[in-house]
Design a protein around this motif. Sequence first.
Motif, PDB file in Angstrom:
ATOM      1  N   VAL A   1       0.837  -1.197   0.000  1.00  0.00           N
ATOM      2  CA  VAL A   1       0.000   0.000   0.000  1.00  0.00           C
ATOM      3  C   VAL A   1       0.874   1.250   0.000  1.00  0.00           C
ATOM      4  O   VAL A   1       0.617   2.207  -0.731  1.00  0.00           O
ATOM      5  N   PHE A   2       1.940   1.238   0.795  1.00  0.00           N
ATOM      6  CA  PHE A   2       2.839   2.391   0.842  1.00  0.00           C
ATOM      7  C   PHE A   2       3.528   2.600  -0.494  1.00  0.00           C
ATOM      8  O   PHE A   2       3.614   3.730  -0.992  1.00  0.00           O
ATOM      9  N   GLN A   3       4.021   1.521  -1.098  1.00  0.00           N
ATOM     10  CA  GLN A   3       4.710   1.644  -2.392  1.00  0.00           C
ATOM     11  C   GLN A   3       3.759   2.132  -3.479  1.00  0.00           C
ATOM     12  O   GLN A   3       4.148   2.945  -4.319  1.00  0.00           O
ATOM     13  N   ALA A   4       2.523   1.655  -3.467  1.00  0.00           N
ATOM     14  CA  ALA A   4       1.553   2.109  -4.463  1.00  0.00           C
ATOM     15  C   ALA A   4       1.285   3.599  -4.300  1.00  0.00           C
ATOM     16  O   ALA A   4       1.237   4.351  -5.287  1.00  0.00           O
ATOM     17  N   THR A   5       1.122   4.049  -3.074  1.00  0.00           N
ATOM     18  CA  THR A   5       0.883   5.464  -2.818  1.00  0.00           C
ATOM     19  C   THR A   5       2.105   6.294  -3.198  1.00  0.00           C
ATOM     20  O   THR A   5       1.980   7.391  -3.754  1.00  0.00           O
ATOM     21  N   LEU A   6       3.285   5.771  -2.929  1.00  0.00           N
ATOM     22  CA  LEU A   6       4.511   6.470  -3.300  1.00  0.00           C
ATOM     23  C   LEU A   6       4.620   6.616  -4.814  1.00  0.00           C
ATOM     24  O   LEU A   6       5.013   7.680  -5.313  1.00  0.00           O
ATOM     25  N   GLN A   7       4.231   5.583  -5.556  1.00  0.00           N
ATOM     26  CA  GLN A   7       4.273   5.669  -7.017  1.00  0.00           C
ATOM     27  C   GLN A   7       3.276   6.697  -7.546  1.00  0.00           C
ATOM     28  O   GLN A   7       3.576   7.424  -8.496  1.00  0.00           O
ATOM     29  N   VAL A   8       2.089   6.759  -6.932  1.00  0.00           N
ATOM     30  CA  VAL A   8       1.114   7.777  -7.325  1.00  0.00           C
ATOM     31  C   VAL A   8       1.680   9.165  -7.064  1.00  0.00           C
ATOM     32  O   VAL A   8       1.574  10.068  -7.900  1.00  0.00           O
ATOM     33  N   ARG A   9       2.302   9.341  -5.904  1.00  0.00           N
ATOM     34  CA  ARG A   9       2.913  10.634  -5.587  1.00  0.00           C
ATOM     35  C   ARG A   9       3.997  10.984  -6.603  1.00  0.00           C
ATOM     36  O   ARG A   9       4.088  12.123  -7.070  1.00  0.00           O
ATOM     37  N   ASN A  10       4.826  10.012  -6.956  1.00  0.00           N
ATOM     38  CA  ASN A  10       5.893  10.261  -7.927  1.00  0.00           C
ATOM     39  C   ASN A  10       5.323  10.688  -9.281  1.00  0.00           C
ATOM     40  O   ASN A  10       5.858  11.585  -9.936  1.00  0.00           O
ATOM     41  N   LYS A  11       4.229  10.045  -9.692  1.00  0.00           N
ATOM     42  CA  LYS A  11       3.592  10.421 -10.961  1.00  0.00           C
ATOM     43  C   LYS A  11       3.020  11.840 -10.874  1.00  0.00           C
ATOM     44  O   LYS A  11       3.102  12.598 -11.843  1.00  0.00           O
ATOM     45  N   LEU A  12       2.454  12.185  -9.739  1.00  0.00           N
ATOM     46  CA  LEU A  12       1.916  13.526  -9.570  1.00  0.00           C
ATOM     47  C   LEU A  12       3.023  14.581  -9.598  1.00  0.00           C
ATOM     48  O   LEU A  12       2.859  15.641 -10.206  1.00  0.00           O
ATOM     49  N   VAL A  13       4.136  14.294  -8.968  1.00  0.00           N
ATOM     50  CA  VAL A  13       5.263  15.230  -8.979  1.00  0.00           C
ATOM     51  C   VAL A  13       5.801  15.382 -10.392  1.00  0.00           C
ATOM     52  O   VAL A  13       6.088  16.504 -10.841  1.00  0.00           O
ATOM     53  N   ALA A  14       5.907  14.278 -11.114  1.00  0.00           N
ATOM     54  CA  ALA A  14       6.387  14.346 -12.497  1.00  0.00           C
ATOM     55  C   ALA A  14       5.422  15.153 -13.365  1.00  0.00           C
ATOM     56  O   ALA A  14       5.859  15.960 -14.200  1.00  0.00           O
ATOM     57  N   ALA A  15       4.122  14.960 -13.183  1.00  0.00           N
ATOM     58  CA  ALA A  15       3.138  15.728 -13.950  1.00  0.00           C
ATOM     59  C   ALA A  15       3.229  17.203 -13.611  1.00  0.00           C
ATOM     60  O   ALA A  15       3.153  18.064 -14.507  1.00  0.00           O
ATOM     61  N   TYR A  16       3.392  17.525 -12.349  1.00  0.00           N
ATOM     62  CA  TYR A  16       3.534  18.924 -11.931  1.00  0.00           C
ATOM     63  C   TYR A  16       4.773  19.556 -12.572  1.00  0.00           C
ATOM     64  O   TYR A  16       4.718  20.675 -13.081  1.00  0.00           O
ATOM     65  N   GLN A  17       5.882  18.807 -12.560  1.00  0.00           N
ATOM     66  CA  GLN A  17       7.112  19.332 -13.156  1.00  0.00           C
ATOM     67  C   GLN A  17       6.951  19.540 -14.660  1.00  0.00           C
ATOM     68  O   GLN A  17       7.441  20.522 -15.215  1.00  0.00           O
ATOM     69  N   ASP A  18       6.247  18.618 -15.326  1.00  0.00           N
ATOM     70  CA  ASP A  18       5.995  18.776 -16.753  1.00  0.00           C
ATOM     71  C   ASP A  18       5.175  20.037 -17.038  1.00  0.00           C
ATOM     72  O   ASP A  18       5.453  20.787 -17.974  1.00  0.00           O
ATOM     73  N   ILE A  19       4.166  20.258 -16.211  1.00  0.00           N
ATOM     74  CA  ILE A  19       3.315  21.445 -16.403  1.00  0.00           C
ATOM     75  C   ILE A  19       4.118  22.717 -16.151  1.00  0.00           C
ATOM     76  O   ILE A  19       4.001  23.691 -16.887  1.00  0.00           O
ATOM     77  N   MET A  20       4.938  22.694 -15.113  1.00  0.00           N
ATOM     78  CA  MET A  20       5.713  23.891 -14.795  1.00  0.00           C
ATOM     79  C   MET A  20       6.787  24.184 -15.851  1.00  0.00           C
ATOM     80  O   MET A  20       7.204  25.339 -16.013  1.00  0.00           O
ATOM     81  N   ASN A  21       7.239  23.178 -16.586  1.00  0.00           N
ATOM     82  CA  ASN A  21       8.262  23.371 -17.612  1.00  0.00           C
ATOM     83  C   ASN A  21       7.676  23.693 -18.988  1.00  0.00           C
ATOM     84  O   ASN A  21       8.430  23.885 -19.939  1.00  0.00           O
ATOM     85  N   MET A  22       6.353  23.751 -19.099  1.00  0.00           N
ATOM     86  CA  MET A  22       5.728  24.083 -20.387  1.00  0.00           C
ATOM     87  C   MET A  22       5.957  25.558 -20.715  1.00  0.00           C
ATOM     88  O   MET A  22       5.818  26.422 -19.842  1.00  0.00           O
ATOM     89  N   PRO A  23       6.291  25.808 -21.967  1.00  0.00           N
ATOM     90  CA  PRO A  23       6.444  27.222 -22.341  1.00  0.00           C
ATOM     91  C   PRO A  23       5.066  27.878 -22.467  1.00  0.00           C
ATOM     92  O   PRO A  23       4.078  27.246 -22.810  1.00  0.00           O
ATOM     93  N   LEU A  24       5.044  29.155 -22.173  1.00  0.00           N
ATOM     94  CA  LEU A  24       3.786  29.895 -22.244  1.00  0.00           C
ATOM     95  C   LEU A  24       3.500  30.303 -23.634  1.00  0.00           C
ATOM     96  O   LEU A  24       3.814  30.727 -24.492  1.00  0.00           O
TER      97      LEU A  24
END
Length: 109
Positions: free
Chosen positions: A86-109
Amino acid sequence: MSEPLSMNTTLATLRALAQAAQGPAAADAAAPAAPGADFATVFKGALEHVNATQNRANALAESFEAGAPGVDLSDVMVNLQKSRVVFQATLQVRNKLVAAYQDIMNMPL
C-alpha cells in the motif's frame, strides 16, 4: 488478531487517486466518485488509509514480539507485506503527480 486489510478498499483508493490525477473530464467518464470529493480530500483519505494500515501491521508485530496469544507469525508477515504494498503504491502515485507537476511547470507559455 488484527482487522483484515480489504484489498477492495485499497484498490478503490488507488482508482480514486488515479481518477483525481487525470482531471475532472476523466473522473466524469469513469465510475462516479463521491459528490464534492476534490483531489486534496481523496489524497488525504488515501494517506490516512496507508497510515492506518501501517499502524495495524506494526501493532500486530509488537503483539507477536510480546508473545500475545492468538497472534501468528504468518498474520504478522502478511500484514507487514500488505502495508509495504500500500505504501509503495501510494509512493508511485505521488511520484507520478510530482512528475506531472514538473511537466506542467516546464511548459512554455
